[in-house]
Write a protein that holds these residues in place. Structure first.
Motif, short mmCIF file in Angstrom:
data_model
loop_
_atom_site.label_atom_id
_atom_site.label_comp_id
_atom_site.label_asym_id
_atom_site.label_seq_id
_atom_site.Cartn_x
_atom_site.Cartn_y
_atom_site.Cartn_z
N ALA B 150 86.54 87.02 -3.55
CA ALA B 150 86.86 87.60 -2.24
C ALA B 150 86.30 86.72 -1.13
CB ALA B 150 86.28 89.01 -2.14
N MET B 151 85.08 86.17 -1.36
CA MET B 151 84.50 85.25 -0.37
C MET B 151 85.47 84.10 -0.12
SD MET B 151 81.45 86.27 0.47
CE MET B 151 81.96 87.95 0.14
N LYS B 152 85.92 83.50 -1.22
CA LYS B 152 86.82 82.35 -1.10
C LYS B 152 88.08 82.73 -0.30
CE LYS B 152 89.46 79.08 -3.94
NZ LYS B 152 89.92 78.44 -2.70
N SER B 153 88.63 83.89 -0.58
CA SER B 153 89.82 84.34 0.15
C SER B 153 89.57 84.41 1.65
CB SER B 153 90.25 85.74 -0.32
OG SER B 153 90.64 85.69 -1.65
N MET B 154 88.42 84.98 2.01
CA MET B 154 88.13 85.13 3.45
C MET B 154 88.08 83.78 4.14
SD MET B 154 85.12 87.95 3.36
CE MET B 154 85.12 89.10 1.98
N PHE B 155 87.47 82.80 3.47
CA PHE B 155 87.39 81.47 4.08
C PHE B 155 88.76 80.79 4.05
CE2 PHE B 155 82.89 82.27 3.41
CZ PHE B 155 82.36 81.82 4.61
N ASP B 156 89.47 80.93 2.93
CA ASP B 156 90.80 80.33 2.85
C ASP B 156 91.71 80.88 3.94
OD1 ASP B 156 90.01 78.85 0.71
OD2 ASP B 156 91.10 80.00 -0.80
N ARG B 157 91.56 82.17 4.23
CA ARG B 157 92.42 82.81 5.22
C ARG B 157 91.92 82.61 6.64
NH1 ARG B 157 93.16 88.85 3.18
NH2 ARG B 157 94.33 88.97 5.12
N LYS B 158 90.83 81.85 6.81
CA LYS B 158 90.28 81.53 8.14
C LYS B 158 89.86 82.80 8.90
CE LYS B 158 91.99 77.19 7.68
NZ LYS B 158 91.15 76.22 7.03
N ILE B 183 77.70 81.92 -2.30
CA ILE B 183 77.21 80.93 -1.33
C ILE B 183 78.03 79.65 -1.43
CG2 ILE B 183 75.25 79.44 -0.76
CD1 ILE B 183 73.47 81.85 -1.75
N LEU B 184 78.28 79.20 -2.64
CA LEU B 184 79.03 77.96 -2.81
C LEU B 184 80.49 78.12 -2.43
CD1 LEU B 184 77.34 76.66 -6.07
CD2 LEU B 184 76.91 75.93 -3.72
N ALA B 185 81.02 79.33 -2.61
CA ALA B 185 82.41 79.59 -2.21
C ALA B 185 82.57 79.47 -0.69
CB ALA B 185 82.85 80.98 -2.66
N ALA B 186 81.48 79.74 0.03
CA ALA B 186 81.55 79.65 1.49
C ALA B 186 81.69 78.21 1.94
CB ALA B 186 80.29 80.28 2.11
N GLY B 187 81.11 77.29 1.20
CA GLY B 187 81.25 75.87 1.55
C GLY B 187 80.27 75.44 2.61
N SER B 209 69.38 77.20 -1.87
CA SER B 209 70.81 77.54 -1.96
C SER B 209 71.58 77.04 -0.75
CB SER B 209 70.95 79.06 -2.05
OG SER B 209 70.56 79.64 -0.82
N GLY B 210 70.87 76.63 0.28
CA GLY B 210 71.53 76.19 1.50
C GLY B 210 71.46 77.20 2.62
N ILE B 211 70.98 78.39 2.34
CA ILE B 211 70.82 79.40 3.40
C ILE B 211 69.84 78.85 4.43
CG2 ILE B 211 69.92 81.70 3.91
CD1 ILE B 211 71.01 82.53 1.13
#
Lengths: 572, 572
Positions: B150-158, B183-187, B209-211
């Motif tokens: 779902a995270m990936k979708s949100m970013f893919d969909r801008k 976290i990694l899905a967010a990029g 983790s990059g946070i």
């Protein structure tokens, strides 16, 4: 379960632990006595009691983030990216933002491709900007023009993440569609500027394009105005431009401004790198000048990282890449001597030694300089169509030239050079398409009494430029440049007194830094033997072709004066 | 030729010129007396002598950039994004970074879609983070789980450009693959954190983790450690968390830290917004506390813009979007009263007036709360399987609960509420899938002597929660919540004493700010009539369901204590 987190918690051994470090912290402005744990090339944690597969005792020495040069032209060092990286690494540099507009003038897109390829796997990360002004003006003849479509290609191909210095500030200010098109093609990336002396409404117009940094400020007033308008300031300190001391009051008076300022090189020579250093030398200068070392450190680490949106570096912090430098001392002081340099958690340099397999690997560009149409001495003669001519006037210590009106020596109906009166003939020969086209003029102030000096480093189009006291020496120099495929040369009559081949685009040598510095010095000394008095004669010569700086210049198209709108005549 | 540049040069009239402005400059820390020229929604230039199609005389008043709230949950204001934006705009806010995890628990992806859609065309730009913790734990039952896909979708969909607060810090620290996958899905985007009390190696692991930010610091030591580790600090000042005064010394001692700190709201109420304000109130608090107003200003303008990589805003500078605020006075002082607010170069608010066509336009989410399976009074009876039970202990002024061991009132073999001893029965009814599943427990400390209080705002899964002194009142409350499709209610026996419908996901009302504040106050007053003494009773009630905070909590799955690893029994 993620192993970086496990290393951070201390539950598994880190790959490497730097024990007993005094970590310089720009936020607390203190040295934190701690271990630094590294896993898989990243910082896992900072703190006490970490254990590593490899353990290194820093002995209480200060540790700083790997330093970042926000603006440099690598080609002007005459070294390959590899050779540059090895000497830069020795001086604590981990990342440089390079503007490849020299090689892009000389070899077009294939020049950029060469730089990109030659920059992989080095001890320094080199990021290239998209060269935004190739050619510098319509009066120069580069290998090929890089227009807004070329800009788009570079970004689409991920060769670049920022726009290189937009030197054509008059075009941006005037709203020129080609210049704006290049800027808009770059998209939402850092857009680096170059706007000497641009202030007031012109600055507004320049910045309205989105350009958000500048490295051309030389006075405090100009720098303060640009800073106040929201520009990031790159404060230049290189081989010839020394702006740090002038502009540091901006940061001293309000340290918060360090978050918007960085120290950069712009142009630097192999010799400067060898004798004085790189980013470490900037730190020495800032500290000697009385700037708080932690504030200075921000200007060569986090501030450039933030400006260039390199969110993975600039501080020693968990999750960031493990680029750091161990100093020789426990604090940052005027000595600022480097003990060892670490990149992605590996030691890459120590003392005089850089640890790398491909130090002088021979990566060549796709295109080599091949010039066949060298004119004869007869062709470059100038028929005397009058007895007063325009000549380029050179003054020591400034890149600005003057337009001189002189009465030249005339022999047998031809205007000739006049060594006794310091008037040299100057010829610029187009070299990219081998058209044989050349421009001829005269230059006063170089001090050439006999012979000729020639170079394929000739901003920005980098055609062949030769200045000499007689036509035979000039032709010998042009032939030598053609034979070498570019380089520097000093001739006298039919004799080549010295030369330094620059086979990579006519700009760079494959030699290591020490030999580059030595060859340049040797060639310069040969020029001195001809009577040349001016310092850095090849650099001065190279700038005589840069059509976008006042006043009189010469290209293969002949005389150009940008302040008078374009081409100029020889005879008054 | 580009017209923005022409307007910047002053060669064509700007769309709008703000004359006679005192532009607050965070770089020079001075007020610059100047005109501000705006063209096509962007700042064209700052300087003297601009002329516009529209000219506005600022009368020497101070002008600041539109302010930015770096962290807020809009749902907790109980207002729609529209209503929130109108009240926020009045207080000088131009941009907010909102974490939509409440609506995402209540309505899943369609909740996020609703927020996104309802946030277009408002006087405030609202950017949403990807809600990273839905559900907050496995012991809560949200509308749907939002996993790494779902995270990936949100970013893919801008729909989002940053990761919302990663509250599941134990999972990140432990290296849990699901948390790291999100976290990694967010990029390569800002990754916002939530790590109360996390320090030392656990902080290293969390940050590895990059946070790179946190808004949960409540002590100077914790904040200093996080800052020194490279975290951006969001200093929270909302309706209930007041951290500014505690943490400001970090910035006062070293103003350079203002470049890494921002002031944020997190949770705020309609009433607070109406009576005290929004970002303007934070400026008042910081100035009153003695912080240099220019340094304070950076913390609500440029610093959040830089952290969130919003490179088009945060300063009044050429090329940036024309978001700015005219203050009533010539300088920034403790009054910090706002004269007018401008967004994209248009006046959007002045005095009590917001200029917008769609102020209370009715944009509805795709999904409405429909609960049919409300249990009967008989079903929620608790058979006395012992005479000692665990009860949730509530204390005024803290969100932390206690696990109490009490001897309850037993009537006819059933454990019952005991109004005289301040023991209420608490029921949480699953409402997203209408499963009819409910959890029952007891709570001490609310002060309910009779009747019941109920809410569909129940962090984080936002099921129905009702606490009452008798079963009939509880059932009446549950039925009223079901009938309203979510909201707040106060009942006594079969009578509904007060209620406030929250039809948008059971969290938000379509009413304007004043009516939201009035309805909330009216419902709270009805609760007081039942004997409730604790302040903000509905907020306290809502947090009793949040399974990730110590100690004893209740969800539709029953008692949960995260400090004891999960579900807990009622009888000791």
């Amino acid at each position: 379960m993620n192993r970086l987190a496990a290393a951070a918690r201390g539950d598994i051994p880190a790959d490497l632990v730097i024990h007993n470090a005094s970590v310089a912290n720009i936020f607390t402005q203190e040295y934190e006595s701690a271990d630094i744990a590294i896993y898989s090339g990243r910082i896992a944690g900072i703190g006490q009691g970490y254990d590593g597969l490899v353990n290194f005792d820093a002995g209480g020495r200060a540790v700083i983030p790997g330093m970042i040069d926000g603006h440099i032209h690598i080609e002007d060092t005459m070294m390959t990216p590899q050779a540059f990286a090895y000497i830069a690494a020795l001086h604590g540099t981990s990342t440089v933002m390079a503007d490849p507009h020299e090689i892009s003038n000389a070899l077009g897109m294939s020049g950029l491709e060469y730089m990109f390829r030659a920059s992989q796997g080095l001890p320094v990360d080199i990021f290239y900007g998209a060269p935004s002004c190739v050619p510098a003006s319509d009066f120069e003849t580069p290998y090929e023009e890089l227009d807004m479509t070329a800009m788009k290609s570079m970004f689409d191909r991920k060769m670049t993440q920022h726009l290189g210095e937009m030197m054509n500030f008059p075009a941006v200010i005037s709203g020129d569609s080609e210049a704006w098109g290049k800027i808009l093609a770059a998209g939402n990336v850092p857009l680096t500027g170059h706007a000497p002396g641009v202030t007031g409404k012109a600055l507004n117009a320049y910045m309205s394009s989105g350009i958000d940094s500048d490295h051309e400020c030389t006075t405090l007033d100009e720098a303060r105005e640009k800073l106040s308008r929201g520009m990031w300031l790159m404060i230049r300190e290189g081989a010839t431009f020394l702006d740090l001391k002038t502009l540091l009051p901006l940061v001293k008076d309000n340290p918060l401004n360090a978050s918007r300022c960085m120290a950069v090189s712009d142009d630097i020579t192999a010799r400067y790198l060898l004798e004085r250093g790189h980013m470490d030398e900037k730190m020495r200068i800032m500290i000697r000048d009385g700037l708080n070392p932690f504030v200075a450190l921000r200007m060569v680490t986090l501030s450039p990282a933030e400006y260039f949106r390199l969110h993975d570096r600039g501080i020693i912090a968990p999750g960031k890449i493990a680029d750091f430098v161990i100093l020789n001392d426990e604090t940052m002081d005027e000595a600022f001597k480097i003990h060892s340099v670490w990149k992605n958690g590996r030691q890459v340099a120590r003392d005089d030694d850089v640890f790398s397999a491909n130090e002088y690997e021979h990566i060549a560009p796709a295109i080599h300089v091949k010039v066949k149409k060298v004119p004869t001495a007869e062709k470059i003669r100038v028929k005397a169509d009058g007895n007063t001519i325009n000549a380029i006037g050179v003054t020591e210590g400034t890149v600005i030239t003057k337009t001189l009106t002189i009465t030249p020596k005339i022999v047998d109906g031809f205007v000739t050079a006049d060594g006794e009166n310091d008037v040299a003939k100057i010829v610029v020969l187009e070299r990219h398409r081998d058209t044989g086209r050349f421009g001829v003029g005269f230059v006063k102030g170089l001090g050439i009494k006999k012979g000729a000096v020639g170079s394929s480093v000739a901003h920005d189009a980098h055609n062949f430029v030769v200045a000499g006291a007689d036509d035979e020496s000039i032709i010998t120099a042009l032939r030598k440049l053609a034979e070498m495929g570019g380089g520097l040369t000093v001739t006298d009559g039919q004799e080549v007194k010295a030369s330094f081949a620059l086979p990579i685009g006519g700009l760079m040598s494959y030699l290591p830094p020490e030999e580059v510095a030595a060859k340049l010095a040797e060639t310069e000394n040969a020029a001195v033997d001809l009577g040349v008095k001016i310092h850095h004669p090849f650099m001065v010569l190279s700038f005589l072709c840069l059509s976008v700086i006042p006043e009189l210049r010469i290209t293969d198209q002949g005389y150009v004066d940008i302040t008078k709108g374009g081409k100029q005549k020889l005879f008054v």
